[in-house]
Design a protein around this motif. Structure first.
Motif, PDB file in Angstrom:
ATOM      1  N   THR A   1      -3.283  -2.594  -0.884  1.00 31.70           N
ATOM      2  CA  THR A   1      -2.975  -1.754   0.113  1.00 31.70           C
ATOM      3  C   THR A   1      -2.162  -2.269   1.270  1.00 31.70           C
ATOM      4  O   THR A   1      -1.592  -1.663   2.056  1.00 31.70           O
ATOM      5  CB  THR A   1      -3.617  -0.632   0.914  1.00 31.70           C
TER       6      THR A   1
ATOM      7  N   SER B   1      -4.740   5.126   2.590  1.00 27.79           N
ATOM      8  CA  SER B   1      -4.693   4.507   1.486  1.00 27.79           C
ATOM      9  C   SER B   1      -5.642   3.456   1.107  1.00 27.79           C
ATOM     10  O   SER B   1      -6.023   3.711  -0.131  1.00 27.79           O
ATOM     11  CB  SER B   1      -3.310   3.271   1.712  1.00 27.79           C
TER      12      SER B   1
ATOM     13  N   SER C   1      -8.067   5.717  -0.589  1.00 30.38           N
ATOM     14  CA  SER C   1      -7.764   6.248  -1.891  1.00 30.38           C
ATOM     15  C   SER C   1      -7.759   5.458  -3.046  1.00 30.38           C
ATOM     16  O   SER C   1      -8.199   5.543  -4.082  1.00 30.38           O
ATOM     17  CB  SER C   1      -6.166   6.732  -1.654  1.00 30.38           C
TER      18      SER C   1
ATOM     19  N   GLN D   1     -10.588   5.702  -6.246  1.00 34.58           N
ATOM     20  CA  GLN D   1      -9.970   5.590  -7.450  1.00 34.58           C
ATOM     21  C   GLN D   1     -10.873   4.408  -8.317  1.00 34.58           C
ATOM     22  O   GLN D   1     -11.281   4.532  -9.280  1.00 34.58           O
ATOM     23  CB  GLN D   1      -8.412   5.301  -7.431  1.00 34.58           C
TER      24      GLN D   1
ATOM     25  N   TYR E   1       5.972   7.534   2.512  1.00 37.99           N
ATOM     26  CA  TYR E   1       5.708   6.296   1.545  1.00 37.99           C
ATOM     27  C   TYR E   1       4.226   6.195   1.560  1.00 37.99           C
ATOM     28  O   TYR E   1       3.584   5.988   0.411  1.00 37.99           O
ATOM     29  CB  TYR E   1       6.386   5.181   1.892  1.00 37.99           C
TER      30      TYR E   1
ATOM     31  N   VAL F   1       2.844   9.263  -0.592  1.00 35.16           N
ATOM     32  CA  VAL F   1       2.749   8.937  -1.839  1.00 35.16           C
ATOM     33  C   VAL F   1       2.203   7.860  -2.671  1.00 35.16           C
ATOM     34  O   VAL F   1       1.482   8.061  -3.788  1.00 35.16           O
ATOM     35  CB  VAL F   1       4.436   8.576  -2.045  1.00 35.16           C
ATOM     36  N   MET F   2       1.831   7.085  -1.898  1.00 39.01           N
ATOM     37  CA  MET F   2       0.745   5.582  -2.348  1.00 39.01           C
ATOM     38  C   MET F   2      -0.658   6.509  -2.507  1.00 39.01           C
ATOM     39  O   MET F   2      -1.196   6.202  -3.637  1.00 39.01           O
ATOM     40  CB  MET F   2       0.622   4.731  -1.362  1.00 39.01           C
TER      41      MET F   2
ATOM     42  N   GLN G   1      -1.241   9.438  -3.016  1.00 39.14           N
ATOM     43  CA  GLN G   1      -1.264  10.602  -3.999  1.00 39.14           C
ATOM     44  C   GLN G   1      -1.247   9.886  -5.309  1.00 39.14           C
ATOM     45  O   GLN G   1      -1.891  10.052  -6.322  1.00 39.14           O
ATOM     46  CB  GLN G   1      -0.046  11.462  -3.926  1.00 39.14           C
ATOM     47  N   THR G   2      -0.609   8.784  -5.439  1.00 36.84           N
ATOM     48  CA  THR G   2      -0.413   7.971  -6.640  1.00 36.84           C
ATOM     49  C   THR G   2      -1.864   7.351  -7.103  1.00 36.84           C
ATOM     50  O   THR G   2      -2.163   7.346  -8.252  1.00 36.84           O
ATOM     51  CB  THR G   2       0.616   6.806  -6.748  1.00 36.84           C
ATOM     52  N   TRP G   3      -2.705   7.144  -6.014  1.00 34.99           N
ATOM     53  CA  TRP G   3      -3.774   6.451  -6.310  1.00 34.99           C
ATOM     54  C   TRP G   3      -4.918   7.520  -6.635  1.00 34.99           C
ATOM     55  O   TRP G   3      -6.170   7.451  -7.004  1.00 34.99           O
ATOM     56  CB  TRP G   3      -4.654   5.671  -5.174  1.00 34.99           C
ATOM     57  N   GLY G   4      -4.414   8.675  -6.668  1.00 38.92           N
ATOM     58  CA  GLY G   4      -5.278  10.154  -7.132  1.00 38.92           C
ATOM     59  C   GLY G   4      -5.725  10.745  -6.064  1.00 38.92           C
ATOM     60  O   GLY G   4      -6.673  11.851  -6.287  1.00 38.92           O
TER      61      GLY G   4
END
Ligand SMILES: *Cc1c(COP(=O)(O)O)cnc(C)c1O
Length: 458
Positions: free
Chosen positions: A112, A146, A149, A153, A173, A176-177, A179-182
């Motif tokens: 991160t 972040s 997250s 995960q 940004y 989005v990081m 959310q991408t990690w779930g």
């Protein structure tokens, strides 16, 4: 001296234990005072904290065991980026024309980009072990969100992040990081909690605040037995987890043949990266070595350690968190909009506050313009672009290097570069285009919010 530039440890040299400063509080002359229940003003009990944190973390929060073993599963995740490098700043030393040797520990190599996963990973681990299904937390610009997250995960539990609405909208940004990690990310205030609905009823167009987001995350955790809460700084167990940083630095300075450092410099928001970097040196000091000078640097726009009161205060605006003795600008303090989001907290870790109060640690501050000036010079010499928070340590190291030059002394200066600034380029652009100002210490605002400190008889 060779031109060796980076000092790397093997995975086999990963720390096996964290160091607990509470074990040496007396030896260091520290008096943190008890943590108080916000309603009763009595010392908090483990039961008070149980709705929020699993037992293992409460034990670490209150315990005085000097070394705490790092679980293998945590070390396995640490392996993704730890041990982190220590660098010697040869080019910067030359540019500064200083006789000082400058070393920096770089925590920006984590997934991160900062030191925060050093604690989010063990926090996710102990919650998972306790059967917790979900962690809630708040985030401002997104660094802590972040880190949690990512960690949840890795450990296989869910994560709900309440993100201050203005950042959710203006800084996509990091969202989005996460959310991408779930993780699920909710702009705060939201209609999912009573705290959020109350604020929205009063002010539907509010941009949100960290205080409101904390209230939402805590409310969600308290209501559901499968859900707990995680905090990214300030608390003792968070600082404990960060001590892997300084333990590695001790080994790396030895590799570098650098001798014992003269000065350590770090930046302070809630105190966690600073503590993690310097505590292992204090442990060595308790065991008989010299104490280096230790300098904490904060923004002069949020001068907690340098201008705040040392008193009991709440950790949040809504007065839901326990009260602790710390340097504080008052829980009602509304920080000016400087670019170091991570350093805008009104309070400070009780341990770091006690270290400053007792004179073990010095505190100083800088406005953001000289800080960015130091960062730009650092980038052009060393190539790494610091997070603005970390930039305060860069500024502090330069200040010490220039002092060493004045008196012609070959000091060894070590600082913690706790994160990169790849998500803070808008701040660098504002600086380059002359759109930044130095915010003055808002003395009247601070006095106003200090008038609201709780009265506690201790
Ligand atoms: C969160 C953060 C900080 C502030 O937190 P501390 O607990 O004081 O370390 C500083 N720097 C970076 C890069 C951060 O992400």
């Amino acid at each position: 001296m060779s031109k060796q530039t980076k000092f790397l440890l093997n995975e086999s040299e990963l720390s096996t234990h964290w160091y607990n400063l509470n074990a040496d509080a007396e030896a260091l002359g520290l008096d943190m005072g008890p943590v108080l229940n916000p309603k009763t003003h009595e010392p908090v009990t483990p039961d008070d904290l149980a709705p929020l944190f699993p037992e293992a973390l409460i034990e670490q929060e209150m315990g005085t065991q000097r070394h705490v073993e790092i679980p293998e599963a945590v070390r396995d995740v640490y392996r993704l980026w730890r041990p982190t490098p220590l660098y010697r700043a040869h080019r910067w030393e030359k540019e500064l024309d200083t006789p000082a040797k400058i070393f920096y520990k770089y925590e920006g190599t984590s997934p991160t980009g900062s030191h925060k996963p050093n604690t989010s990973v063990p926090q996710a681990y102990y919650n998972k072990e306790a059967g917790v299904k979900r962690l809630t937390t708040e985030t401002g610009a997104g660094q802590w969100g972040s880190a949690l997250s990512f960690a949840t995960q890795m450990l296989g539990i869910e994560c709900e992040v309440y993100m201050v609405k203005v950042s959710y909208e203006q800084k996509p940004y990091r969202r989005v990081m996460m959310q991408t990690w779930g993780a699920s990310v909710t702009p705060s205030p939201s209609d999912q909690t009573q705290a959020g609905r109350d604020v929205l009823a009063r002010d539907p167009d509010t941009t949100g605040s960290l205080g409101i987001a904390i209230s939402e995350a805590v409310e969600k955790a308290v209501q559901d037995p499968d859900t707990k809460y995680a905090l990214g700084s300030v608390l003792n167990h968070v600082l404990l987890h960060q001590t892997v940083i300084g333990q590695e630095v001790l080994k790396q300075l030895e590799m570098a043949g650098a001798g014992w450092p003269d000065v350590l410099v770090g930046c302070t928001g809630g105190g966690s990266n600073f503590a993690g970097f310097v505590y292992p040196f204090l442990e060595q000091h308790v065991d008989g070595r010299d104490k280096p000078r230790i300098v904490a640097v904060e923004p002069s726009a949020t001068p907690t350690l340098t201008k705040g009161h040392y008193a009991y205060d709440y950790g949040d605006t809504a007065r839901m968190t326990p009260m602790v003795r710390m340097h504080t600008l008052g829980h009602e303090f509304v920080p000016p909009p400087i670019h170091s989001g991570g350093l805008r907290y009104h309070g400070m870790s009780p341990q770091v506050s006690a270290l400053v109060h007792s004179g073990v640690v010095e505190a100083t501050s800088t406005p953001q313009m000289p800080m960015f000036d130091a960062c730009e010079q650092f980038v052009r010499c060393e190539g790494i672009l610091p997070a603005p928070e970390a930039g305060h340590a860069v500024w502090g190291a330069r200040h010490e290097a220039l002092k060493a030059k004045e008196v012609g002394e070959e000091k060894t200066i070590v600082f913690n570069l706790c994160g990169h600034g790849h998500f803070d380029l808008a701040a660098y652009e504002d600086y380059r285009e002359g759109r930044l100002e130095d915010y003055e210490y808002p003395e009247e605002e601070v006095n106003k919010s200090l008038a609201d400190l709780p009265s506690v008889s201790t």
